[in-house]
Design a protein around this motif. Structure first.
Motif, PDB file in Angstrom:
ATOM      1  N   LYS A  26      -3.815   3.453   5.697  1.00 32.05           N
ATOM      2  CA  LYS A  26      -2.525   2.862   5.352  1.00 32.05           C
ATOM      3  C   LYS A  26      -2.067   2.053   6.552  1.00 32.05           C
ATOM      4  N   GLY A  27      -1.816   0.768   6.362  1.00 33.19           N
ATOM      5  CA  GLY A  27      -1.369  -0.032   7.497  1.00 33.19           C
ATOM      6  C   GLY A  27      -1.533  -1.518   7.287  1.00 33.19           C
ATOM      7  N   ASP A  28      -1.568  -2.206   8.422  1.00 30.62           N
ATOM      8  CA  ASP A  28      -1.575  -3.668   8.462  1.00 30.62           C
ATOM      9  C   ASP A  28      -3.005  -4.141   8.734  1.00 30.62           C
ATOM     10  N   ALA A  30      -5.998 -14.738  -0.620  1.00 32.11           N
ATOM     11  CA  ALA A  30      -5.526 -16.108  -0.444  1.00 32.11           C
ATOM     12  C   ALA A  30      -5.110 -16.723  -1.778  1.00 32.11           C
ATOM     13  N   ASN A  31      -4.774 -17.998  -1.739  1.00 29.09           N
ATOM     14  CA  ASN A  31      -4.596 -18.757  -2.986  1.00 29.09           C
ATOM     15  C   ASN A  31      -5.599 -19.903  -2.961  1.00 29.09           C
ATOM     16  N   SER A  32      -5.715 -20.605  -4.080  1.00 31.78           N
ATOM     17  CA  SER A  32      -6.817 -21.560  -4.200  1.00 31.78           C
ATOM     18  C   SER A  32      -6.681 -22.753  -3.256  1.00 31.78           C
ATOM     19  N   GLY A  78       2.335 -16.469   1.514  1.00 31.32           N
ATOM     20  CA  GLY A  78       3.102 -15.290   1.942  1.00 31.32           C
ATOM     21  C   GLY A  78       2.209 -14.065   1.996  1.00 31.32           C
ATOM     22  N   GLY A  79       2.809 -12.889   1.915  1.00 28.08           N
ATOM     23  CA  GLY A  79       2.080 -11.624   1.840  1.00 28.08           C
ATOM     24  C   GLY A  79       1.051 -11.460   2.945  1.00 28.08           C
ATOM     25  N   VAL A  80      -0.078 -10.887   2.577  1.00 28.41           N
ATOM     26  CA  VAL A  80      -1.125 -10.622   3.566  1.00 28.41           C
ATOM     27  C   VAL A  80      -1.711 -11.941   4.101  1.00 28.41           C
ATOM     28  N   GLY A 131      -0.081 -14.773   4.679  1.00 29.11           N
ATOM     29  CA  GLY A 131       0.820 -15.233   5.736  1.00 29.11           C
ATOM     30  C   GLY A 131       0.622 -14.421   7.014  1.00 29.11           C
ATOM     31  N   ALA A 132       0.496 -13.103   6.853  1.00 31.43           N
ATOM     32  CA  ALA A 132       0.332 -12.223   8.020  1.00 31.43           C
ATOM     33  C   ALA A 132      -0.964 -12.558   8.768  1.00 31.43           C
ATOM     34  N   ILE A 133      -2.044 -12.797   8.020  1.00 30.89           N
ATOM     35  CA  ILE A 133      -3.339 -13.099   8.648  1.00 30.89           C
ATOM     36  C   ILE A 133      -3.278 -14.433   9.392  1.00 30.89           C
ATOM     37  N   PHE A 167     -10.729  -4.483   3.199  1.00 29.30           N
ATOM     38  CA  PHE A 167     -10.089  -5.171   2.059  1.00 29.30           C
ATOM     39  C   PHE A 167      -8.612  -4.803   1.941  1.00 29.30           C
ATOM     40  N   PRO A 168      -7.751  -5.776   1.660  1.00 30.53           N
ATOM     41  CA  PRO A 168      -6.386  -5.440   1.220  1.00 30.53           C
ATOM     42  C   PRO A 168      -6.427  -5.195  -0.292  1.00 30.53           C
ATOM     43  N   ASN A 169      -5.290  -4.881  -0.870  1.00 32.26           N
ATOM     44  CA  ASN A 169      -5.233  -4.618  -2.318  1.00 32.26           C
ATOM     45  C   ASN A 169      -4.965  -5.952  -3.028  1.00 32.26           C
ATOM     46  N   THR A 180      -2.247  -7.437  -5.879  1.00 30.39           N
ATOM     47  CA  THR A 180      -1.218  -6.454  -6.276  1.00 30.39           C
ATOM     48  C   THR A 180       0.169  -6.734  -5.698  1.00 30.39           C
ATOM     49  N   GLY A 181       0.320  -7.874  -5.024  1.00 26.12           N
ATOM     50  CA  GLY A 181       1.630  -8.245  -4.486  1.00 26.12           C
ATOM     51  C   GLY A 181       2.216  -9.365  -5.327  1.00 26.12           C
ATOM     52  N   ILE A 182       2.234 -10.543  -4.737  1.00 25.51           N
ATOM     53  CA  ILE A 182       2.829 -11.723  -5.364  1.00 25.51           C
ATOM     54  C   ILE A 182       2.172 -12.033  -6.724  1.00 25.51           C
ATOM     55  N   CYS A 213      -4.369  -0.140   2.671  1.00 26.55           N
ATOM     56  CA  CYS A 213      -3.194  -0.185   1.791  1.00 26.55           C
ATOM     57  C   CYS A 213      -1.943  -0.345   2.638  1.00 26.55           C
ATOM     58  N   PHE A 214      -1.117  -1.274   2.251  1.00 25.97           N
ATOM     59  CA  PHE A 214       0.094  -1.597   3.015  1.00 25.97           C
ATOM     60  C   PHE A 214       1.271  -0.769   2.505  1.00 25.97           C
ATOM     61  N   ASP A 215       1.250  -0.458   1.221  1.00 23.74           N
ATOM     62  CA  ASP A 215       2.385   0.269   0.640  1.00 23.74           C
ATOM     63  C   ASP A 215       1.956   1.657   0.174  1.00 23.74           C
ATOM     64  N   ASP A 216       2.946   2.555   0.093  1.00 21.44           N
ATOM     65  CA  ASP A 216       2.675   3.952  -0.268  1.00 21.44           C
ATOM     66  C   ASP A 216       2.053   4.088  -1.643  1.00 21.44           C
TER      67      ASP A 216
HETATM   68  N1  AR6 Z   1      -1.899  -5.839   5.621  1.00 24.24           N
HETATM   69  C1  AR6 Z   1      -2.434  -5.279   4.494  1.00 24.24           C
HETATM   70  N2  AR6 Z   1      -1.932  -5.456   3.270  1.00 24.24           N
HETATM   71  C2  AR6 Z   1      -0.834  -6.232   3.163  1.00 24.24           C
HETATM   72  C3  AR6 Z   1      -0.218  -6.854   4.268  1.00 24.24           C
HETATM   73  C4  AR6 Z   1      -0.790  -6.621   5.541  1.00 24.24           C
HETATM   74  N3  AR6 Z   1      -0.301  -7.172   6.645  1.00 24.24           N
HETATM   75  N4  AR6 Z   1       0.850  -7.561   3.812  1.00 24.24           N
HETATM   76  C5  AR6 Z   1       0.905  -7.391   2.477  1.00 24.24           C
HETATM   77  N5  AR6 Z   1      -0.101  -6.575   2.076  1.00 24.24           N
HETATM   78  P1  AR6 Z   1      -0.143 -10.321  -1.568  1.00 24.24           P
HETATM   79  P2  AR6 Z   1      -1.628 -11.318  -3.907  1.00 24.24           P
HETATM   80  C6  AR6 Z   1      -0.456  -6.091   0.737  1.00 24.24           C
HETATM   81  O1  AR6 Z   1       1.165 -10.685  -2.178  1.00 24.24           O
HETATM   82  O2  AR6 Z   1      -0.870 -10.417  -4.801  1.00 24.24           O
HETATM   83  C7  AR6 Z   1       0.088 -15.223  -0.967  1.00 24.24           C
HETATM   84  O3  AR6 Z   1       1.198 -16.093  -0.912  1.00 24.24           O
HETATM   85  C8  AR6 Z   1       0.632  -6.060  -0.317  1.00 24.24           C
HETATM   86  O4  AR6 Z   1       1.417  -4.876  -0.190  1.00 24.24           O
HETATM   87  O5  AR6 Z   1      -0.349 -10.564  -0.132  1.00 24.24           O
HETATM   88  O6  AR6 Z   1      -3.113 -11.374  -4.047  1.00 24.24           O
HETATM   89  C9  AR6 Z   1      -1.204 -15.989  -1.183  1.00 24.24           C
HETATM   90  O7  AR6 Z   1      -1.205 -17.231  -0.493  1.00 24.24           O
HETATM   91  C10 AR6 Z   1      -0.188  -6.046  -1.589  1.00 24.24           C
HETATM   92  O8  AR6 Z   1      -0.533  -4.704  -1.945  1.00 24.24           O
HETATM   93  O9  AR6 Z   1      -1.381 -11.020  -2.336  1.00 24.24           O
HETATM   94  C11 AR6 Z   1      -1.216 -16.182  -2.669  1.00 24.24           C
HETATM   95  O10 AR6 Z   1      -0.415 -17.272  -3.046  1.00 24.24           O
HETATM   96  C12 AR6 Z   1      -1.463  -6.779  -1.209  1.00 24.24           C
HETATM   97  O11 AR6 Z   1      -1.421  -6.950   0.208  1.00 24.24           O
HETATM   98  C13 AR6 Z   1      -0.604 -14.905  -3.184  1.00 24.24           C
HETATM   99  O12 AR6 Z   1       0.220 -14.405  -2.125  1.00 24.24           O
HETATM  100  C14 AR6 Z   1      -1.607  -8.132  -1.862  1.00 24.24           C
HETATM  101  O13 AR6 Z   1      -0.341  -8.772  -1.886  1.00 24.24           O
HETATM  102  C15 AR6 Z   1      -1.643 -13.859  -3.476  1.00 24.24           C
HETATM  103  O14 AR6 Z   1      -1.028 -12.760  -4.091  1.00 24.24           O
END
Ligand code: AR6
Length: 173
Positions: free
Chosen positions: A8-10, A23-25, A31-33, A35-37, A117-119, A122-124, A158-161
Motif C-alpha cells: 500500500k503506497g505511492d 497513462a492516457n492515449s 492527473g492521478g498516478v 501526474g505523480a509519475i 503495477f498501480p491499479n 480504477t481512478g479517473i 495500491c494507493f487507496d484502502d
Molecule cells: N501511486 C500509486 N497509485 C496511485 C497513485 C500513486 N502515486 N496516485 C493515484 N494512484 P488514475 P486511471 C491510484 O486516476 O483510472 C490520468 O489523468 C489511484 O488511487 O491515476 O487509469 C491519466 O492521464 C487509482 O487506484 O488512473 C488518464 O487520463 C489508480 O492509481 C487517466 O488519469 C489509477 O487511478 C487514467 O485513469
C-alpha cells in the motif's frame, strides 16, 4: 517461481526495474498516478513520451510503451492506457487485461526482473475496483504461468484502502 507482492503506497517511491503508469492515449501526462509519475520523474519522461508520439502516434487503449524513469528509483516506466469504464460491454475487461499482458511483454523484452503495477483504470477511468482487481491478478498470473522465464517479482501497489483490501483478499485465496 515469480513472487507476487502487495504494497500500500505511492508507486513513485518504489524501487523496481520498471514501474507501470496508468497513462492516457496522448502519453503527454495527466492527473492521478500519471501526474505523480511525471512530477516525481522529471522532464526526461515527458521528453521520451513526446519522442514516441512523434514516431508512432498515440498509444491505443490496452497497448503499452516504455521510457526512461528519469529521476525515479526505477530504470523504466511502462506507460499503458487503461479502458474508460463504460458499463462493461465495451470490451473493458479485454482491454484492461491487454494492459497487464502488454506491459509484462515489454518488461520481458527489456530484461526487467521486478515490475510494479498501480491499479490501472480504477481512478479517473472509473473501472469498478473489485472487477479490476480480479482482471489484474488473473492476467498477471496467466502471463507468468505461460510466458515468463525472467520476471522475478511483480508488485501490486495500491494507493487507496479499498483496492488494498480487495487485492489482499483475492491474493490470500
Ligand atoms: N501511486 C500509486 N497509485 C496511485 C497513485 C500513486 N502515486 N496516485 C493515484 N494512484 P488514475 P486511471 C491510484 O486516476 O483510472 C490520468 O489523468 C489511484 O488511487 O491515476 O487509469 C491519466 O492521464 C487509482 O487506484 O488512473 C488518464 O487520463 C489508480 O492509481 C487517466 O488519469 C489509477 O487511478 C487514467 O485513469
Amino acid at each position: 517461481m515469480t513472487k507476487i507482492e502487495l504494497i500500500k503506497g505511492d508507486i513513485t517511491k518504489i524501487t523496481a526495474d520498471a514501474i507501470v503508469n496508468a497513462a492516457n492515449s496522448s502519453l503527454l501526462g495527466g492527473g492521478g498516478v500519471d501526474g505523480a509519475i511525471h512530477r516525481a520523474g522529471g522532464s526526461a519522461i515527458l521528453d521520451a513520451c513526446v519522442a514516441i508520439r512523434n514516431k508512432q502516434g498515440k498509444c491505443k487503449t490496452g497497448e503499452a510503451v516504455i521510457t526512461t524513469a528519469g529521476n525515479l528509483p526505477a530504470n523504466y516506466v511502462i506507460h499503458t492506457v487503461g479502458p474508460v469504464w463504460n458499463g462493461g460491454a465495451k470490451k473493458e475487461e479485454e482491454l484492461l487485461r491487454n494492459c497487464y499482458i502488454n506491459s509484462l511483454g515489454l518488461a520481458v523484452e527489456h530484461n526487467v526482473k521486478t515490475i510494479a503495477f498501480p491499479n490501472i483504470s480504477t481512478g479517473i477511468y472509473h473501472y469498478p475496483k473489485d472487477r479490476a482487481a480480479d482482471v489484474a491478478i488473473a492476467s498477471v498470473k496467466e502471463f507468468l504461468e505461460t510466458n515468463n522465464q525472467t520476471i522475478g517479482k511483480v508488485i501490486f501497489v495500491c494507493f487507496d484502502d479499498e483496492n488494498y483490501t480487495l487485492y489482499k483478499s483475492i491474493l490470500e485465496q
